[in-house]
Design a protein around this motif. Structure first.
Motif, PDB file in Angstrom:
ATOM      1  N   ARG A 191       7.570  -3.486   3.380  1.00 57.16           N
ATOM      2  CA  ARG A 191       6.308  -4.174   3.674  1.00 57.16           C
ATOM      3  C   ARG A 191       6.325  -5.649   3.301  1.00 57.16           C
ATOM      4  O   ARG A 191       5.683  -6.463   3.942  1.00 57.16           O
ATOM      5  N   GLU A 207       0.386  -8.230  -5.978  1.00 59.08           N
ATOM      6  CA  GLU A 207       0.825  -7.970  -4.597  1.00 59.08           C
ATOM      7  C   GLU A 207       1.097  -6.485  -4.366  1.00 59.08           C
ATOM      8  O   GLU A 207       1.137  -6.028  -3.231  1.00 59.08           O
ATOM      9  N   ARG A 263      -4.405  -9.545  -4.488  1.00 61.13           N
ATOM     10  CA  ARG A 263      -4.311 -10.222  -3.188  1.00 61.13           C
ATOM     11  C   ARG A 263      -4.988  -9.359  -2.129  1.00 61.13           C
ATOM     12  O   ARG A 263      -4.899  -8.125  -2.198  1.00 61.13           O
ATOM     13  N   ASP A 318      -4.168  -8.407   0.679  1.00 66.13           N
ATOM     14  CA  ASP A 318      -3.287  -7.460   1.372  1.00 66.13           C
ATOM     15  C   ASP A 318      -2.407  -6.676   0.392  1.00 66.13           C
ATOM     16  O   ASP A 318      -1.386  -6.098   0.774  1.00 66.13           O
ATOM     17  N   ASP A 368      -6.126   1.006   4.496  1.00 62.96           N
ATOM     18  CA  ASP A 368      -5.017   0.678   5.397  1.00 62.96           C
ATOM     19  C   ASP A 368      -3.788   0.208   4.633  1.00 62.96           C
ATOM     20  O   ASP A 368      -2.664   0.418   5.053  1.00 62.96           O
ATOM     21  N   ARG A 369      -4.037  -0.492   3.543  1.00 60.76           N
ATOM     22  CA  ARG A 369      -2.889  -1.024   2.810  1.00 60.76           C
ATOM     23  C   ARG A 369      -2.324  -0.041   1.780  1.00 60.76           C
ATOM     24  O   ARG A 369      -1.444  -0.392   1.000  1.00 60.76           O
TER      25      ARG A 369
END
Ligand code: ASP
Length: 334
Positions: A158, A238, A276, A278, A301-302
């Motif tokens: 990813r 992250e 973050r 995302d 979704d992440r």
């Protein structure tokens, strides 16, 4: 395209007992071999003959769904003969020792053993008596090398390179073999690793971090921070990996109550907002939803929790293949 192996990147290991003995080049070789395996998994019939004629015995003395099945699928995709032993139904319950069991399994024709045991170090003992490779599927609080490698694989898929990226492992660090193995791989690959949880579940890790901060024992160039300050840990993260609260390993008195634990350290949407936008959400499973991770966070979704499961097959195929003497380029024609 098949990536050319880096110069000198040959597999030297006979077993996979833990990732502490793996160099960054070894880890990279596993990742690239797993890429080849992902390609095989994408085929209509995801099967190659690489381990034809090899007998892989899977013996778990501790409960598991995903790790055991993942190893089984991985070995079968490589055409190995798989023997599954549930220790609860074997002679282990009659008092057979670990060494006797391993010798018996070898006499029955096992070429490789995959094992899980509640005692830290048990796979090392098995590796001393068994004539072939031993793969550790989790030993006590100590190590879970294939989990750490599949976690790294999932992050790299990813994010690309993890070097310099802020990765937070959150929760019951003390009892977690997943955290212990992840420390080695993530620091070896240069991540900015944070361990966060209640102080009672971080015992011993701050000393480890201090030692590494002094530069005396760090295996890679990664940073390693240990804290109970969840806001500081999650800020601009992250990757956030929540760990299962291991109630079955919990000594009395480490936590005031589950409710207080989840109120202070549970991964909720509100808390995740500090990371973050995302940031990846990970969990090795099985999850206690509503305790260490909110149900609505697990399905964002992440969230890559199911990627972790799927990637586990590719990473375990890669390890079985490398231990059998294979090389990533050898898969290209298969
Ligand atoms: N499945 C992982 C392990 O066996 C994580 C967990 O059980 O919490 O260590």
């Amino acid at each position: 395209m098949i990536a050319a192996p880096a110069p000198g990147a040959t597999w030297q290991h006979r077993h996979v007992l833990d990732v502490d003995v793996f160099s960054a080049a070894d880890i990279d070789l596993v990742m690239r071999t797993a890429d080849e395996m992902k390609e095989i998994l994408a085929r209509p019939i995801p099967k190659v003959p690489a381990l034809r004629g090899t007998s892989v015995t899977i013996i778990f003395w501790e409960a598991s769904t995903r790790t055991r099945v993942s190893f089984e699928v991985a070995a079968k995709n490589l055409s190995a003969d798989v023997v599954n032993i549930a220790a609860g139904t074997s002679s282990v319950v009659k008092g057979e020792s670990l060494v006797d069991t391993i010798r018996t399994v070898e006499a029955l024709g096992a070429d490789m053993i995959v094992m899980r045991h509640s005692v830290s170090g048990a796979p090392y003992l098995a590796a001393e008596v068994f004539g072939g490779p031993v793969l550790n599927g989790g030993d006590g609080w100590h190590g879970h090398p294939t989990q750490a490698l599949l976690d790294l694989y999932t992050m790299r898929a990813r994010l690309g390179d993890v070097a310099g990226r802020k990765v937070v492992i959150l929760g019951d660090i003390l009892h977690s073999r997943v955290a212990r193995s992840n420390i080695w791989t993530l620091t070896a690959m240069g991540a900015d690793l944070w361990l966060c949880g209640p102080t009672t579940l971080l015992r011993g890790f701050d000393a480890w971090a201090t030692r590494w901060a002094d530069g005396r024992a760090a295996p890679g160039h990664g940073r390693f921070t240990v804290t109970s300050d969840i806001d500081a840990a999650l800020r601009d993260a992250e990757v956030v990996m929540a760990l299962r609260l291991q109630r079955e390993r919990m000594d009395a008195g480490l936590l005031p109550s589950l409710r207080e634990y989840s109120a202070r350290f549970g991964l909720t949407r509100e808390r995740l907002a500090a990371a973050r936008p995302d940031a990846l959400v990970m969990h090795p499973g099985p999850m206690n939803e509503g305790v260490e991770i909110a149900a609505d966070v697990a399905v964002l979704d992440r969230s890559v929790i199911l990627d972790q499961v799927a990637n586990g097959v590719a990473v375990r195929m890669a390890l079985l293949y490398l231990l059998s003497g294979g090389h990533p380029e050898g898969m290209s024609g298969g």
